[in-house]
Scaffold this active site. Structure first.
Site, PDB file in Angstrom:
ATOM      1  N   ASP A  14       0.865  -1.179   0.000  1.00 50.05           N
ATOM      2  CA  ASP A  14       0.000   0.000   0.000  1.00 50.05           C
ATOM      3  C   ASP A  14       0.904   1.232   0.000  1.00 50.05           C
ATOM      4  O   ASP A  14       2.113   1.137   0.239  1.00 50.05           O
ATOM      5  CB  ASP A  14      -0.883  -0.048   1.261  1.00 50.05           C
ATOM      6  N   MET A  15       0.334   2.388  -0.249  1.00 51.12           N
ATOM      7  CA  MET A  15       1.131   3.623  -0.300  1.00 51.12           C
ATOM      8  C   MET A  15       0.970   4.478   0.958  1.00 51.12           C
ATOM      9  O   MET A  15       1.838   4.489   1.811  1.00 51.12           O
ATOM     10  CB  MET A  15       0.730   4.420  -1.548  1.00 51.12           C
ATOM     11  N   ASP A  16      -0.141   5.208   1.072  1.00 53.47           N
ATOM     12  CA  ASP A  16      -0.307   6.161   2.170  1.00 53.47           C
ATOM     13  C   ASP A  16      -0.381   5.452   3.517  1.00 53.47           C
ATOM     14  O   ASP A  16      -1.184   4.542   3.716  1.00 53.47           O
ATOM     15  CB  ASP A  16      -1.569   6.998   1.947  1.00 53.47           C
ATOM     16  N   SER A  49      -2.643   0.387  -4.363  1.00 54.05           N
ATOM     17  CA  SER A  49      -3.076   1.650  -3.776  1.00 54.05           C
ATOM     18  C   SER A  49      -4.506   2.011  -4.167  1.00 54.05           C
ATOM     19  O   SER A  49      -5.014   1.567  -5.196  1.00 54.05           O
ATOM     20  CB  SER A  49      -2.129   2.764  -4.241  1.00 54.05           C
ATOM     21  N   GLY A  50      -5.114   2.841  -3.351  1.00 51.76           N
ATOM     22  CA  GLY A  50      -6.393   3.415  -3.711  1.00 51.76           C
ATOM     23  C   GLY A  50      -6.236   4.600  -4.649  1.00 51.76           C
ATOM     24  O   GLY A  50      -7.211   5.115  -5.177  1.00 51.76           O
ATOM     25  N   LYS A 199      -8.216  -4.887  -3.396  1.00 52.60           N
ATOM     26  CA  LYS A 199      -6.797  -5.193  -3.582  1.00 52.60           C
ATOM     27  C   LYS A 199      -6.529  -6.697  -3.509  1.00 52.60           C
ATOM     28  O   LYS A 199      -5.587  -7.202  -4.133  1.00 52.60           O
ATOM     29  CB  LYS A 199      -5.959  -4.468  -2.529  1.00 52.60           C
ATOM     30  N   ASP A 222      -1.830  -0.942   6.079  1.00 59.68           N
ATOM     31  CA  ASP A 222      -2.071  -0.279   7.364  1.00 59.68           C
ATOM     32  C   ASP A 222      -3.532   0.030   7.638  1.00 59.68           C
ATOM     33  O   ASP A 222      -3.917   0.236   8.778  1.00 59.68           O
ATOM     34  CB  ASP A 222      -1.274   1.023   7.445  1.00 59.68           C
ATOM     35  N   SER A 223      -4.378   0.087   6.570  1.00 64.26           N
ATOM     36  CA  SER A 223      -5.755   0.547   6.743  1.00 64.26           C
ATOM     37  C   SER A 223      -6.771  -0.453   6.205  1.00 64.26           C
ATOM     38  O   SER A 223      -6.401  -1.464   5.602  1.00 64.26           O
ATOM     39  CB  SER A 223      -5.952   1.900   6.043  1.00 64.26           C
TER      40      SER A 223
END
Length: 272
Positions: A14-16, A49-50, A199, A222-223
């Site tokens: 994931d990114m953020d 990523s979203g 994902k 993380d989310s």
């Protein structure tokens, strides 16, 4: 597919809040070191990523066509610069969603962006501060009079109430829009994407495409929108800073958070 082969072939992140630090940056030198090692070992690096694909390419401009991207939470998958899978929101479901958001005032004090095949779209009436927020995640944003008039094919409806708790809104939208997939993207964001798309389904598509088993894939998150991704793979890592839901389902936890290059440092441990 050799079910006994545990050689790592894909590392997805994931990114953020995961790969990027809180300032939306990452250690370029450390990334180059990791990328060189992954190339030597023939391991694909997947950005899950979203965010919009065009934005992700800008983040990794020095190696954009060498990476695999799961963008818009799985609605589009790009490998070596080529779209290999994509799913769009049905136009009737799109308009139903817009009707709901506007009629019930769900969007009060929030931002709505449509992420499409060509561009992202925001209505001209959107307050300036929300437009600036959208620019953080989308390269090409077009201001339009009405979101109903867009002819582009849409991957995702993105909603944002920066840094607010959106759990009640997620529950409400899940109830009202049963034919779409609703997920929290963290940091006060909600993503609405086609049903059956996430994902996890995207990484499963790559797994089948490259004939890999679950133990050959590593994933970091993380989310909430990383939930299906981490459930899909055997080597799942929750970031040290991940929320409790993600920590409860991930098999492993990183020793470092997103502000301390947690993904890159963990990858170095794994490949060495």
């Amino acid at each position: 597919m050799n079910k006994n082969d545990k050689t790592i072939k894909i590392i997805a992140t994931d990114m953020d809040g995961t790969f990027l630090n809180d300032d939306k940056q990452y250690d370029l030198d450390l990334f180059k070191k990791v990328r060189n090692q992954l190339k030597e070992k023939d391991i694909k690096f997947v950005i899950a990523s979203g965010n919009q694909y065009q934005h992700l390419v800008d983040v990794f401009k020095d190696s954009k066509n060498e990476l695999t991207y799961i963008a818009d939470n799985g609605a589009v998958i790009i490998d070596n610069g080529e779209i290999i899978n994509q799913t769009f929101i049905d136009i009737h479901e799109l308009h139903k969603s817009l009707d709901l958001l506007k009629s019930r005032k769900v969007l009060d004090n929030g931002l709505i962006v449509l992420s499409g095949q060509s561009d992202a779209y925001i209505e001209k009436s959107t307050p300036e501060e929300f437009f600036k927020e959208g620019k953080k995640y989308y390269r090409n944003i077009k201001l339009v009079n009405s979101l109903y008039d867009i002819t582009d094919k849409i991957y995702k409806i993105a909603l944002a109430w920066p840094d607010q708790d959106v759990r009640e809104k997620v529950d409400f939208l899940k109830k009202e829009l049963p034919n779409l997939h609703i997920t929290s993207s963290g940091f006060g964001g909600i993503d609405i994407i086609p049903n059956g798309v996430n994902k996890g389904t995207a990484i499963s598509f790559l797994q089948n495409r490259f004939s890999l088993n679950n133990s050959q894939i590593v994933a970091f998150g993380d989310s909430d929108n990383d939930f299906e991704l981490l459930k899909q793979v055997e080597k799942s890592y929750a970031m040290k800073n991940a929320n409790s839901k993600i920590k409860s389902i991930a098999r492993y936890r990183t020793s470092w958070d997103n502000n301390d290059n947690g993904v890159l440092k963990t990858i170095l441990q794994l490949v060495n």
